[in-house]
Design an enzyme around this catalytic site. Structure first.
Site, mmCIF file in Angstrom:
data_model
loop_
_atom_site.group_PDB
_atom_site.id
_atom_site.type_symbol
_atom_site.label_atom_id
_atom_site.label_comp_id
_atom_site.label_asym_id
_atom_site.label_seq_id
_atom_site.Cartn_x
_atom_site.Cartn_y
_atom_site.Cartn_z
ATOM 1 N N CYS A 102 -0.611 4.398 2.242
ATOM 2 C CA CYS A 102 -0.705 4.315 3.713
ATOM 3 C C CYS A 102 -0.225 2.944 4.158
ATOM 4 O O CYS A 102 0.971 2.662 4.030
ATOM 5 C CB CYS A 102 -2.098 4.665 4.217
ATOM 6 S SG CYS A 102 -3.490 3.958 3.322
ATOM 7 N N SER A 103 -1.113 2.096 4.660
ATOM 8 C CA SER A 103 -0.641 0.792 5.144
ATOM 9 C C SER A 103 -1.753 -0.245 5.056
ATOM 10 O O SER A 103 -1.845 -1.119 5.911
ATOM 11 C CB SER A 103 -0.146 0.907 6.579
ATOM 12 O OG SER A 103 -1.175 1.451 7.392
ATOM 13 N N CYS A 104 -2.611 -0.154 4.036
ATOM 14 C CA CYS A 104 -3.718 -1.099 3.886
ATOM 15 C C CYS A 104 -3.191 -2.535 3.878
ATOM 16 O O CYS A 104 -2.201 -2.843 3.209
ATOM 17 C CB CYS A 104 -4.477 -0.826 2.590
ATOM 18 S SG CYS A 104 -5.207 0.821 2.549
ATOM 19 N N CYS B 209 0.886 -1.155 0.000
ATOM 20 C CA CYS B 209 0.000 0.000 0.000
ATOM 21 C C CYS B 209 0.926 1.208 0.000
ATOM 22 O O CYS B 209 1.522 1.527 1.026
ATOM 23 C CB CYS B 209 -0.897 -0.003 1.236
ATOM 24 S SG CYS B 209 -1.793 1.552 1.448
#
Lengths: 97, 104, 213
Positions: free
Chosen positions: C116-118, C113
């Site tokens: 962000c940090s999905c 991702c």
């Protein structure tokens, strides 16, 4: 998954990611704007993060696609010719190519 | 044209080796994670709003904060924006902690 | 709750209070205020802590091992991942949309991702530190083979590497290739070969020998 009855594109269609720059919350990565790819899959309709991010309701929902790109088309110096990149992109960021 | 500080796919600046060291989460990180999720469950915030708050924060701060520090900063922004908390009352509570626990 | 330690149910590394930094103090202040104002209850928070503790790569490993031994399950997993998870008692309902990417001898998938940090948290738990790092987020898309090499994984030039940048509500899990020489292994032993990193796609599953370790 929401139904994408209004989806403008179908799998296999060639698309161009819009080369847009505007303020706000945008989920189309910078590195892929202005690049050409194809519709790999139609995911359905989802609330629009661009308005959800400001407390809105995210409506109307937007069709979301899995868009494929040749890595060699995305990066200047990418060597492995067959490699591919897939990104989830909302319809309003795409136009026919 | 401006590229957001969070939008770093392929960025030259971040092309170094990947640090694969992992750390056991500390209590405050687990708490930050849980408060964030719980605020979503009760409908107070959306993840999109927190992402937006992280995108709007100072760029050098974004890069220098630890992961959950960024989460906490963005939660505070949104809770204040929604008038659920005020910065002053959080500051007052912080001052009370400093008095009780000692300065960090 | 003592004055120096928080005993409110988090099970991470406990920090003496006086060592807590600015933002760590800030979340305790925010938490206390949210409880006082009845925006949240302690139960709301505890529920989320408990939920995350039940989520770990072991869930993903069970899914993968079952797919390796049961071709019909694998077909269902790829067609309708959430329903297939439910068959194993793994609750994937909180995922908006869940997609399983099958690796083959010709195609390897890797998930990132960049914005962000999905991450498929309901299946794998919280993402590792490196997955959230700026360098992984940058390089996974532009240099996936270099990233894999750094993780110790070589990928031949004849193999097609497919990177998925999860930018929306879709969460991805890689179904790694079943390692050779694992014909005699039980489903449980097979699950031991399925690492978290192999389900993100930066490496293959462990070799057969690791199941006997």
């Amino acid at each position: 998954m929401g139904r994408a009855v209004s989806a403008r594109f179908k799998p296999g269609d060639r698309v161009l990611v819009k080369m847009e720059d505007r303020p706000g919350h945008i989920r189309t990565p910078w590195y892929v704007r202005g690049k050409r790819g194809w519709i790999e899959r139609v995911y359905g309709e989802f609330r629009n993060p661009e308005t959800l991010a400001y407390g809105g309701d995210g409506l109307p929902k937007r069709p979301l696609y899995l868009v494929g790109f040749e890595q060699s088309q995305v990066w200047n110096k990418y060597e492995a010719a067959k490699d591919k990149l897939f990104i989830d992109i909302y319809e309003h960021w795409l136009e026919p190519a | 044209m401006a590229r957001g500080h969070h939008d770093i796919g392929g960025s030259e600046r971040d092309s170094g080796p990947i640090d694969r060291a992992e750390h056991e989460l500390e209590d405050w990180e687990i708490l930050a994670d849980a408060v964030n999720q719980a605020l979503g469950v009760v409908g107070v915030k959306r993840t999109d709003e927190l992402r937006r708050a992280r995108e709007e924060m100072d760029s050098e701060l974004y890069r220098s904060l630890k992961y959950y520090e960024r989460w906490i900063a963005s939660m505070e922004t949104i809770l204040i924006e929604k008038k659920i908390l005020t910065k002053e009352e959080i500051d007052r509570r912080m001052a009370a902690f400093d008095k009780k626990w000692g300065e960090p | 709750m003592s004055d120096t330690h928080d005993k409110s149910g988090e099970h991470g590394h406990e920090h003496p209070r006086h060592e807590l930094g600015y933002y760590a103090r800030r979340i305790y202040a925010i938490r206390d205020l949210l409880l006082e104002k009845k925006v949240l209850t302690q139960e709301d928070i505890q529920e989320q802590i408990d939920y995350q503790e039940q989520r770990s790569p072991a869930n993903g490993a069970r899914i993968v091992a079952r797919a390796w031994v049961d071709p019909d399950f694998k077909a269902r997993l790829i067609k309708d991942p959430k329903a297939a998870c439910a068959e194993l008692g793994i609750d994937a309902t909180s995922l908006n949309e869940f997609v399983v990417l099958e690796n083959t001898d010709k195609v390897r998938h890797m998930v990132v991702c960049t914005l962000c940090s999905c991450y498929p948290r309901p299946i794998l738990g919280r993402p590792p530190d490196w997955y959230k790092s700026l360098n992984y987020r940058s390089r996974a898309v532009s240099d996936p083979r270099g990233v894999m090499r750094e993780f110790g994984q070589s990928v031949g030039p004849d193999v097609e590497v497919r990177v998925h940048d999860s930018t929306a509500d879709i969460r991805y899990l890689v179904l790694p290739i079943r390692p050779s020489g694992t014909e005699g292994l039980s489903e449980r032993q097979l699950a031991k070969l399925v690492t978290r990193d192999s389900m993100i796609g930066v490496v293959d599953a462990l070799p057969a020998s690791a199941a006997r370790a």
